[in-house]
Design an enzyme around this catalytic site. Structure first.
Site, PDB file in Angstrom:
ATOM      1  N   GLY A   1       0.817  -1.221   0.000  1.00 14.31           N
ATOM      2  CA  GLY A   1       0.000   0.000   0.000  1.00 14.31           C
ATOM      3  C   GLY A   1       0.837   1.250   0.000  1.00 14.31           C
ATOM      4  O   GLY A   1       0.629   2.144   0.813  1.00 14.31           O
ATOM      5  N   ALA A   2       1.791   1.330  -0.934  1.00 18.19           N
ATOM      6  CA  ALA A   2       2.705   2.471  -0.930  1.00 18.19           C
ATOM      7  C   ALA A   2       2.377   3.464  -2.041  1.00 18.19           C
ATOM      8  O   ALA A   2       3.225   4.228  -2.456  1.00 18.19           O
ATOM      9  CB  ALA A   2       4.147   1.985  -1.030  1.00 18.19           C
TER      10      ALA A   2
ATOM     11  N   GLY B   1       0.229   8.199   1.151  1.00 14.74           N
ATOM     12  CA  GLY B   1       0.283   8.238   2.608  1.00 14.74           C
ATOM     13  C   GLY B   1       1.551   7.711   3.247  1.00 14.74           C
ATOM     14  O   GLY B   1       2.664   7.944   2.774  1.00 14.74           O
TER      15      GLY B   1
ATOM     16  N   GLY C   1       2.760   4.727   3.530  1.00 13.44           N
ATOM     17  CA  GLY C   1       3.544   3.749   2.779  1.00 13.44           C
ATOM     18  C   GLY C   1       4.492   4.428   1.800  1.00 13.44           C
ATOM     19  O   GLY C   1       5.683   4.091   1.726  1.00 13.44           O
TER      20      GLY C   1
ATOM     21  N   SER D   1      -3.579   0.549  14.421  1.00  5.73           N
ATOM     22  CA  SER D   1      -4.129   1.862  14.733  1.00  5.73           C
ATOM     23  C   SER D   1      -4.580   1.867  16.183  1.00  5.73           C
ATOM     24  O   SER D   1      -4.870   0.819  16.761  1.00  5.73           O
ATOM     25  CB  SER D   1      -5.335   2.115  13.826  1.00  5.73           C
ATOM     26  OG  SER D   1      -6.201   3.059  14.412  1.00  5.73           O
TER      27      SER D   1
ATOM     28  N   TYR E   1     -13.484  -1.201  10.934  1.00  5.85           N
ATOM     29  CA  TYR E   1     -12.091  -0.750  10.907  1.00  5.85           C
ATOM     30  C   TYR E   1     -11.389  -1.062  12.233  1.00  5.85           C
ATOM     31  O   TYR E   1     -10.282  -1.581  12.238  1.00  5.85           O
ATOM     32  CB  TYR E   1     -12.045   0.750  10.601  1.00  5.85           C
ATOM     33  CG  TYR E   1     -10.651   1.318  10.517  1.00  5.85           C
ATOM     34  CD1 TYR E   1      -9.842   1.062   9.407  1.00  5.85           C
ATOM     35  CD2 TYR E   1     -10.119   2.099  11.538  1.00  5.85           C
ATOM     36  CE1 TYR E   1      -8.560   1.579   9.326  1.00  5.85           C
ATOM     37  CE2 TYR E   1      -8.838   2.620  11.462  1.00  5.85           C
ATOM     38  CZ  TYR E   1      -8.062   2.370  10.351  1.00  5.85           C
ATOM     39  OH  TYR E   1      -6.792   2.872  10.270  1.00  5.85           O
TER      40      TYR E   1
HETATM   41  N1  LIG Z   1      -3.744   8.090   8.673  1.00  2.00           N
HETATM   42  C1  LIG Z   1      -4.083   7.752   9.896  1.00  2.00           C
HETATM   43  O1  LIG Z   1      -4.541   8.574  10.666  1.00  2.00           O
HETATM   44  C2  LIG Z   1      -3.897   6.345  10.361  1.00  2.00           C
HETATM   45  C3  LIG Z   1      -4.147   6.075  11.705  1.00  2.00           C
HETATM   46  C4  LIG Z   1      -3.996   4.775  12.158  1.00  2.00           C
HETATM   47  C5  LIG Z   1      -3.587   3.786  11.297  1.00  2.00           C
HETATM   48  N2  LIG Z   1      -3.358   4.057   9.987  1.00  2.00           N
HETATM   49  C6  LIG Z   1      -2.949   2.939   9.134  1.00  2.00           C
HETATM   50  O2  LIG Z   1      -1.854   3.318   8.330  1.00  2.00           O
HETATM   51  C7  LIG Z   1      -1.835   2.520   7.156  1.00  2.00           C
HETATM   52  C8  LIG Z   1      -1.569   3.407   5.958  1.00  2.00           C
HETATM   53  O3  LIG Z   1      -2.640   4.299   5.774  1.00  2.00           O
HETATM   54  P1  LIG Z   1      -2.484   5.811   5.302  1.00  2.00           P
HETATM   55  O4  LIG Z   1      -2.915   6.652   6.415  1.00  2.00           O
HETATM   56  O5  LIG Z   1      -1.164   6.028   4.709  1.00  2.00           O
HETATM   57  O6  LIG Z   1      -3.664   5.896   4.209  1.00  2.00           O
HETATM   58  P2  LIG Z   1      -3.611   5.973   2.617  1.00  2.00           P
HETATM   59  O7  LIG Z   1      -2.891   7.196   2.177  1.00  2.00           O
HETATM   60  O8  LIG Z   1      -5.017   5.802   2.170  1.00  2.00           O
HETATM   61  O9  LIG Z   1      -2.743   4.731   2.215  1.00  2.00           O
HETATM   62  C9  LIG Z   1      -3.250   3.432   2.275  1.00  2.00           C
HETATM   63  C10 LIG Z   1      -2.627   2.641   1.185  1.00  2.00           C
HETATM   64  O10 LIG Z   1      -3.112   1.307   1.248  1.00  2.00           O
HETATM   65  C11 LIG Z   1      -3.580   0.951  -0.030  1.00  2.00           C
HETATM   66  N3  LIG Z   1      -4.628  -0.035   0.058  1.00  2.00           N
HETATM   67  C12 LIG Z   1      -5.812   0.064   0.684  1.00  2.00           C
HETATM   68  N4  LIG Z   1      -6.505  -1.064   0.544  1.00  2.00           N
HETATM   69  C13 LIG Z   1      -5.737  -1.882  -0.208  1.00  2.00           C
HETATM   70  C14 LIG Z   1      -5.910  -3.177  -0.720  1.00  2.00           C
HETATM   71  N5  LIG Z   1      -7.013  -3.860  -0.499  1.00  2.00           N
HETATM   72  N6  LIG Z   1      -4.929  -3.715  -1.459  1.00  2.00           N
HETATM   73  C15 LIG Z   1      -3.824  -3.028  -1.701  1.00  2.00           C
HETATM   74  N7  LIG Z   1      -3.600  -1.803  -1.261  1.00  2.00           N
HETATM   75  C16 LIG Z   1      -4.559  -1.231  -0.519  1.00  2.00           C
HETATM   76  C17 LIG Z   1      -4.060   2.226  -0.661  1.00  2.00           C
HETATM   77  O11 LIG Z   1      -4.122   2.080  -2.056  1.00  2.00           O
HETATM   78  P3  LIG Z   1      -5.192   2.884  -2.934  1.00  2.00           P
HETATM   79  O12 LIG Z   1      -4.650   4.279  -3.060  1.00  2.00           O
HETATM   80  O13 LIG Z   1      -5.210   2.151  -4.218  1.00  2.00           O
HETATM   81  O14 LIG Z   1      -6.500   2.830  -2.200  1.00  2.00           O
HETATM   82  C18 LIG Z   1      -2.971   3.184  -0.196  1.00  2.00           C
HETATM   83  O15 LIG Z   1      -1.812   3.079  -0.969  1.00  2.00           O
HETATM   84  C19 LIG Z   1      -3.172   1.787   7.114  1.00  2.00           C
HETATM   85  O16 LIG Z   1      -2.973   0.450   7.502  1.00  2.00           O
HETATM   86  C20 LIG Z   1      -3.997   2.534   8.142  1.00  2.00           C
HETATM   87  O17 LIG Z   1      -4.971   1.696   8.714  1.00  2.00           O
HETATM   88  C21 LIG Z   1      -3.491   5.327   9.506  1.00  2.00           C
END
Ligand SMILES: NC(=O)c1ccc[n+]([C@@H]2O[C@H](COP(=O)([O-])OP(=O)(O)OC[C@H]3O[C@@H](n4cnc5c(N)ncnc54)[C@H](OP(=O)(O)O)[C@@H]3O)[C@@H](O)[C@H]2O)c1
Ligand SMILES: *[C@@H]1O[C@H](CO)[C@@H](O)[C@H](O)[C@H]1NC(C)=O
Ligand SMILES: *[C@@H]1O[C@H](CO)[C@@H](O)[C@H](O)[C@H]1NC(C)=O
Length: 435
Positions: free
Chosen positions: A101-102, A105, A107, A250, A287
């Site tokens: 998921g890079a 965000g 990643g 999270s 979630y």
């Molecule tokens: N941001 C926060 O506040 C926060 C807080 C707690 C935990 N997290 C965790 O941090 C991690 C990264 O999230 P982020 O905040 O960086 O959000 P993000 O910018 O939405 O990044 C998430 C990434 O995961 C990919 N993804 C989602 N579902 C997928 C799937 N089924 N198969 C392959 N790739 C998938 C997305 O791809 P697409 O662009 O194609 O959808 C995107 O590249 C997640 O596990 C999230 O739960 C984030």
């Protein structure tokens, strides 16, 4: 125009309500907070080491103050000055990091900064187009001459397509990964596996081609299958320290509640085995449940790996804090600061419906006041760096955004971890083997 004396009050109100609302909505906690507190104080009080999110805020705020003022929980002085932790130049040469998921965000930010200190980074994204864009972004980032002694003409970044919501791409991943690595004559073995992909907050229950609820599959089941296949295909290194698996969970794993949909009157904290796939009911709670699954999985992975052969695997989970990334798009819409630019560059973006002025203002403010991605990615980058440095990671533990090991709720126990593991094996149709 606002009367002058009202402006600060409105500002303060928005400042407090926006992140709280976003956080709470995301976790769908608002509706049941009252019940939760009752549950935490009553029957389940012995079970729960941390209460609902409202109980966590004071502690979080104190941790933040200690972090910012006294540097508590920091790895070194570097990010005290810059706000972001960057491992030293070349410190990760010879280390291969796989990041799921890079495409955006945390990643993408991790891919950039780990490549910048010499790691071989293999990133995954859902489509070939996203793979290309993410690889280009990371390469450009490392080539930027402004990065001084870090800048490198040939960073080792490659990308492989992976959609965790489609098991067929997970099953074919090891083979495709192997050939991409050999094409570049790179060592095949993965030193650090960063299970980062994830998301949630879909307005209604959505089902993947494999028949599972989306939040559950993207955050947990897909990674479960992937991790298992990487071990089975001997792609996780067994040399030196062995492989380090970093699970991006999270804080919401602490407010996961087993409500069995609306069927049960009493609210109970913990993993909802009866509603894993949200067959009984769907809500944003999915979630919290999926992020709890990450923590349970981490524990069980560590336990089983140690039973198999002590010392060769390190599994950790973490919470990055509330970070301004695309993960909020289903709830708040995309970051207004980049929305127009992204649309103009041809990205297909859909905003949630019914967005009134307050929603738009809230989003604007949230994306500004939430932790920015550069800092949000610190913990996972730091943990990957620890793998390559002399310092030790505490195996099987859960780290918070201040890089401190945090206790997990009581319901993260052996019987729940084991049950999730067995059920996941059944659902993914595999036996997780270490040899
Ligand atoms: N941001 C926060 O506040 C926060 C807080 C707690 C935990 N997290 C965790 O941090 C991690 C990264 O999230 P982020 O905040 O960086 O959000 P993000 O910018 O939405 O990044 C998430 C990434 O995961 C990919 N993804 C989602 N579902 C997928 C799937 N089924 N198969 C392959 N790739 C998938 C997305 O791809 P697409 O662009 O194609 O959808 C995107 O590249 C997640 O596990 C999230 O739960 C984030
Ligand atoms: C992270 O979570 C996923 C899904 O819950 C799991 O498959 C993976 O093994 C976990 N990694 C670690 C280090 O626990
Ligand atoms: C683990 O927690 C569950 C509640 O989620 C409880 O029913 C079970 O007895 C606990 N198991 C152990 C071994 O403590």
């Amino acid at each position: 125009m606002w009367p002058m004396n009202l402006a600060p009050a409105i500002g303060l109100l928005l400042l407090v309500q926006v992140p709280c609302r976003a956080f709470l909505e995301h976790a769908t906690c608002v509706r049941r907070t009252g019940t939760r507190i009752a549950a935490a104080e009553g029957k389940f009080s012995d079970e729960v080491t941390c209460g609902p999110p409202s109980d966590l805020f004071p502690q979080k705020i104190m941790d933040g103050v200690k972090f910012n003022l006294f540097g508590a929980g920091r790895a070194d002085d570097e990010d005290r000055r810059h706000g972001s932790f960057q491992p030293p130049p070349r410190s990760m040469e010879g280390t291969t990091v796989l990041i799921t998921g890079a495409s955006s965000g945390l990643g993408l930010e991790s891919a950039k900064r780990l490549a910048l200190c010499g790691a071989t980074v293999v990133l995954t994204a859902r489509t070939q187009a996203k793979v290309h864009r993410a690889v280009n972004d990371a390469v450009e980032y490392c080539r930027d001459p402004g990065r001084g002694q870090y800048a490198s003409a040939n960073p080792k970044v490659l990308g492989v397509m992976l959609d965790l919501d489609d098991f067929s791409t997970v099953r074919s991943f090891p083979e495709r990964y192997r050939s991409s690595m050999s094409d570049r004559s790179l060592a095949i073995q993965i030193d650090v596996l960063m299970n980062n992909a994830g998301g949630g907050g879909h307005p209604s229950r959505e089902v993947t081609v494999d028949g599972f609820e989306k939040t559950f599959q993207s955050n947990h089941l897909g990674h479960f299958l992937l991790t298992s296949l990487l071990f089975e295909n001997d792609l996780a290194t067994r040399n030196g320290r062995g492989c380090t698996v970093i699970n991006v969970s999270s804080i919401t794993h602490r407010c996961a509640e087993a409500t069995h949909g609306e069927l049960r009157k009493e609210v109970e904290f913990g993993y909802d085995f009866e509603n894993m796939n949200c067959d009984i009911a769907y809500s944003g709670e999915a979630y919290c449940q999926a992020k709890l699954a990450n923590v349970l999985f981490t524990r069980e992975l560590q336990r089983r790996a140690d039973l198999h052969k002590p010392g060769w695997l390190t599994a950790v989970s973490l919470e990055p804090g509330g970070v301004a990334t695309d993960i909020w798009r289903h709830v708040l819409g995309y970051d207004p600061r980049t929305y127009d630019k992204r649309c103009n560059s041809g990205e297909e973006l859909t905003q949630p419906p019914n967005r009134g002025v307050i929603d738009k203002l809230s989003a604007r403010l949230f994306y500004r006041v939430a932790t920015q991605v550069e800092r949000g990615a610190n913990v996972q980058i730091w943990l990957a760096y620890l793998h390559a440095s002399e310092k030790k990671i505490e195996k099987g533990q859960h780290y918070d955004e201040f890089r401190t090991v945090r206790p997990v709720p009581k319901y993260v126990n052996e019987s729940n971890s084991e049950m999730l593991w067995t059920k996941s094996e059944d659902m993914a149709g595999i036996k997780f083997r270490f040899d």
